[in-house]
Design an enzyme around this catalytic site. Structure first.
Site, PDB file in Angstrom:
ATOM      1  N   HIS A  34      50.123  37.307  44.609  1.00 34.54           N
ATOM      2  CA  HIS A  34      50.751  36.410  43.543  1.00 34.54           C
ATOM      3  C   HIS A  34      49.624  35.775  43.533  1.00 34.54           C
ATOM      4  CE1 HIS A  34      49.565  34.566  47.440  1.00 34.54           C
ATOM      5  NE2 HIS A  34      50.686  35.593  47.747  1.00 34.54           N
ATOM      6  N   GLY A  36      48.350  32.989  44.032  1.00 35.68           N
ATOM      7  CA  GLY A  36      47.560  33.208  45.042  1.00 35.68           C
ATOM      8  C   GLY A  36      46.452  33.690  45.185  1.00 35.68           C
ATOM      9  N   HIS A  37      46.710  34.667  45.797  1.00 33.52           N
ATOM     10  CA  HIS A  37      45.541  36.236  44.971  1.00 33.52           C
ATOM     11  C   HIS A  37      44.846  36.088  44.076  1.00 33.52           C
ATOM     12  CE1 HIS A  37      48.963  37.973  48.396  1.00 33.52           C
ATOM     13  NE2 HIS A  37      48.164  38.072  48.795  1.00 33.52           N
ATOM     14  N   GLY A 150      41.234  33.117  51.650  1.00 30.65           N
ATOM     15  CA  GLY A 150      41.510  32.572  51.871  1.00 30.65           C
ATOM     16  C   GLY A 150      41.714  31.581  52.992  1.00 30.65           C
ATOM     17  N   GLN A 156      42.350  32.778  60.734  1.00 29.82           N
ATOM     18  CA  GLN A 156      41.903  34.345  60.143  1.00 29.82           C
ATOM     19  C   GLN A 156      40.144  34.151  60.096  1.00 29.82           C
ATOM     20  OE1 GLN A 156      44.218  37.473  57.750  1.00 29.82           O
ATOM     21  NE2 GLN A 156      43.161  36.424  56.375  1.00 29.82           N
TER      22      GLN A 156
END
Ligand code: AMP
Length: 283
Positions: A34, A36-37, A150, A156
């Site tokens: 999407h 964001g990626h 992100g 993470q």
């Protein structure tokens, strides 16, 4: 755009880049790409000579079989989307499970100095061992100069930085801001699974985080947590799994606020069986 399914072939290309002293940026993803990626990939393209986007739904980071099976996958659509960004300096590595794991689909045991214990680590058992295993392997295969992660998955990101520190890996980790829909919902591959009612309800997550940030200025952490929990009791479509306020550098909860420290709020919510997460800096 070149697409590789096997590390043995990708390795030849990586070797060529290395011999020409071209810098390599890696953007690990699980596909269902999407905007964001794409924003991360564009940043990586600005900062590196070549960018490798990995598309791999990593089985060892899922503690829930159903979630793994229902995770959206569509490599063809992903590739079409990637072509809109760059056809030249972008490479896709979309391996099979076997190419990454051989016949031993197992996560290694990691110690991330406690960063792995709360929140995602608590509610998704073994999740960060799976993440650590696949990212370490991707680093070995791609040998990137820079790797992009992100803040949407803030815990993470912290764990990957710890992985690099602990194993002294020769890669620079770049943190990327959370990309949101116009109504504030953090973009996520899982959003495609939301029904229209759930999708309409979902911006409530970020709105609540914004209000929690306001309340955090004058109220105790306990009061803010109670307030957020209360908001979700009334919500028909969203079920709160956790809301945690933690110190940013350790991800630990704390007794007293200090002006000198940085804090962040983290949330996980279920819309039926679809799990959504978000987070926000509080100060
Ligand atoms: P995923 O495919 O969900 O594993 O995500 C791949 C990378 O993109 C991870 O580093 C994520 O943190 C990042 N990412 C996913 N969604 C967003 C977003 N909305 N904003 C910024 N980064 C994101």
């Amino acid at each position: 755009m070149d697409i590789y399914h096997e590390k043995i072939d990708l390795n030849v290309v990586v070797e060529t880049f290395k011999s020409k002293k071209l810098t390599i940026g890696l953007v690990p993803t699980m596909g269902a790409l999407h905007q964001g990626h794409l924003s991360i990939i564009k940043k990586a393209l600005r900062e590196n000579d070549r960018v490798i986007v990995s598309v791999f739904v990593n089985p060892t980071q899922f503690d829930n079989k159903d979630d793994l099976e229902k995770y959206p996958r569509n490599l063809e659509t992903d590739i079409e989307l990637l072509k809109t960004v760059s056809k030249k300096n972008l490479i896709v590595y979309a391996p099979s499970i076997e190419d990454v794991y051989g016949n031993n689909i197992k996560a290694s045991d990691f110690n991330f100095d406690g960063l792995e214990d709360p929140m995602e680590g608590k509610f998704r058992l073994g999740h960060f061992d799976g993440v650590g295993t696949v990212v370490k392997r991707l680093f070995e295969i791609v040998r990137p100069d820079n790797a992009y992660f992100g803040e949407k998955d803030f815990q993470q990101l912290m764990i990957i930085k710890k992985l690099v520190e602990k194993f002294n890996l020769p890669v620079h980790i770049v943190a990327c801001e959370i990309h949101r829909e116009k109504d504030g919902l953090a973009m996520s591959s899982r959003n495609t699974r939301l029904s229209s009612q759930q999708r309409n309800a979902a911006p409530f997550i970020y709105k609540t985080l914004l209000l929690a940030r306001e309340k955090f200025v004058n109220k105790s952490t306990k009061k803010v947590v109670e307030w957020v929990e209360q908001q979700f009791v009334k919500n028909e479509f969203l079920k709160l799994e956790y809301f945690t306020i933690a110190e940013t550098s350790t991800l630990r909860t704390f007794k007293r606020k200090s002006k000198k420290k940085s804090y962040r709020a983290f949330i996980a919510v279920y819309a039926d069986d679809i799990r959504l997460i978000d987070n926000i800096a509080l100060n």
